[in-house]
Design a protein around this motif. Structure first.
Motif, short mmCIF file in Angstrom:
data_model
loop_
_atom_site.label_atom_id
_atom_site.label_comp_id
_atom_site.label_asym_id
_atom_site.label_seq_id
_atom_site.Cartn_x
_atom_site.Cartn_y
_atom_site.Cartn_z
N GLU A 95 2.83 0.65 -7.32
CA GLU A 95 2.74 -0.63 -6.61
C GLU A 95 3.16 -1.80 -7.49
OE1 GLU A 95 -0.90 -0.33 -8.98
OE2 GLU A 95 0.17 1.09 -7.69
N ARG B 84 0.81 -1.22 0.00
CA ARG B 84 0.00 0.00 0.00
C ARG B 84 0.85 1.27 0.00
NH1 ARG B 84 -5.47 -0.68 1.45
NH2 ARG B 84 -6.01 -2.84 2.03
N ASP C 282 1.45 2.78 -3.55
CA ASP C 282 0.36 3.06 -4.48
C ASP C 282 0.81 4.05 -5.55
OD1 ASP C 282 -1.64 1.40 -3.66
OD2 ASP C 282 -2.90 2.94 -2.75
#
Length: 348
Positions: free
Chosen positions: A173, A167, A170
Motif C-alpha cells: 500500500e 485497501r 495491502d
C-alpha cells in the motif's frame, strides 16, 4: 496547528513501541503532534500508550476495537492529522533525532515536492545493526522505492488529492501511494539514513499470513511492471484472485525470504518455490533460485555476504552521488527509452 503531524498506526507491537515513541519525542524539531492509532491491540499496547500520553501532551491516542488492515488503519490515522506536513512512523522502527528537522526543512524549501524520504538502516529484534542502507538504488530509475515507508514525510494536501492508501494494495500500500504521489509531483530522497527499520517476525510482512503476503507480492510485481511502462494497473485491483496467474515469478520467494535472512534465520519457502514458481531461462530465475537455496542452507553466511556486498557498493554510490543533497526518485521508464521501444515494436 502543529508544524508536523506524526502518524503511527499500531497493532500488537508493545515490545518496541516505547522505544519508537521516545525516538520521536527526542526530535530536535519539537513542534509536532504524535497521533497513535491503536488498531484493536490486545497485547497491553493500550495501557502503555496511556502512560506515554500522560507524560507528553503532544501524544494523542485514538482507538478502534478491531483491526482494520494496513491501508485502512493508515488512512484512519492520517485523517486525524491537523498539520500540513505528515510524517509516517512505525511502532517497531526508530527515528534519528534530526529526522523531522531535515525532512520538513526540505519540503519547505522545495514547494514542488509532494513527499521526501530516506534510506533505512536495518536492525534486528535486539536493535543491532544488521543491514546497511541500499544507497546504490538512488542512482538508477526503478519502480521500487529507494526509501523506507517509516522515513517518509508528505504534504497532506497531496495525500488527499491522490486518495490516500488503497485497501486493494495491502502489503504494498505504501509503494502504490508513492507511485501516485510521484505522478502528482516530484518525490525526493535524502541520501542520509534517518530511520532504523526493524526486521522481526511480528512485522506485517513476517506474520503467518504467508499465502496472503505471497499473493500481494505477486500483484505488486505485476503492477510495478505496468507502472514502469507508463501503463495503468487499476484493472488488476479487483477482487482477490482477479486475473491471478497459475504460477508466480521466483523473485516473490526472495521477498518472502528477506526478513528471515536479516534475522539470521532459515526461511521456509524453498519447497513452495519449487512447486509454484514460474522458472525460465533468465537471470532473474537463476538469481532467485541461488538466493533462496543459499538462505535455506546457510542464512547467516548469506547475511554476511550481503552486508559486505552492500557496504562496498555503498562506498561507490557515495562517490558517484558526490555532494548531492537530494535525489529525485524516477519510478517509471525514462520517456526516451519508452518511445524507442514503442517505435521498434511498431516497425516489427
Amino acid at each position: 496547528m502543529p508544524r508536523i503531524s506524526i502518524v503511527m498506526p499500531v497493532n500488537n507491537c508493545r515490545a518496541f513501541l516505547e522505544e519508537s515513541v521516545r525516538s520521536l519525542l527526542a526530535q530536535t524539531l519539537t513542534d509536532f503532534e504524535l497521533i497513535v492509532g491503536d488498531d484493536g491491540s490486545d497485547d497491553g499496547t493500550g495501557p502503555l500508550l496511556d502512560r506515554l500520553a500522560a507524560e507528553d501532551g503532544r501524544i494523542r491516542v485514538v482507538r478502534r476495537s478491531s483491526r482494520s488492515g494496513l491501508a485502512g488503519s493508515a488512512n484512519w490515522v492520517v485523517a486525524e492529522a491537523r498539520a500540513r506536513l505528515v510524517a509516517i512512523a512505525h511502532a517497531d522502527d526508530v527515528s534519528a533525532p534530526r529526522r523531522l528537522e531535515r525532512l520538513s526543512a526540505f519540503l519547505e524549501a522545495h514547494p514542488e515536492a509532494t513527499a521526501v524520504g530516506t534510506p533505512a538502516l536495518g536492525i534486528d529484534e535486539a536493535g543491532r545493526a544488521v543491514q546497511p542502507p541500499n544507497l546504490w538504488r538512488l542512482l538508477h530509475p526503478s519502480p521500487f522505492a529507494p526509501f523506507a515507508h517509516s522515513s517518509m514525510m508528505f504534504r497532506k494536501a497531496a495525500f488527499d488529492a491522490v486518495g490516500g492508501y488503497r485497501r486493494a494494495c495491502d502489503y504494498f500500500e505504501d509503494l502504490d501511494l508513492w507511485w501516485r504521489l510521484a505522478d502528482l509531483g516530484p518525490v525526493f530522497v535524502l541520501p542520509e539514513p534517518l530511520v532504523r527499520y526493524r526486521h522481526w517476525q511480528g512485522s506485517s510482512r513476517g506474520q503467518e499470513r504467508a499465502m496472503e503476503v505471497e499473493r500481494a507480492h505477486a500483484l505488486m510485481y505485476r503492477c510495478a511492471d505496468l507502472h514502469w511502462r507508463h501503463e495503468s494497473f487499476d484493472s488488476l485491483l479487483g477482487e482477490p484472485g482477479h486475473d491471478e496467474p497459475p504460477r508466480i515469478r521466483p523473485r516473490i520467494f526472495v521477498a518472502r525470504s528477506w526478513l528471515s535472512v536479516w534475522q539470521g534465520a532459515r526461511p521456509r519457502v524453498f519447497r513452495g518455490m519449487m512447486a509454484r514458481a514460474q522458472f525460465g531461462l533468465d537471470f532473474d530465475s537463476l538469481q532467485s533460485t541461488v538466493f533462496v537455496a543459499w538462505a535455506t542452507l546457510s542464512p547467516r553466511s548469506l547475511r554476511l555476504f550481503l552486508r559486505i556486498f552492500l557496504s562496498a557498493r555503498n562506498r561507490v554510490a557515495l562517490l558517484l552521488l558526490g555532494r548531492a543533497g537530494h535525489v529525485l526518485w524516477r519510478s517509471r521508464r525514462p520517456r526516451v527509452r519508452q518511445r524507442a521501444r514503442s517505435e521498434r515494436a511498431s516497425a516489427a
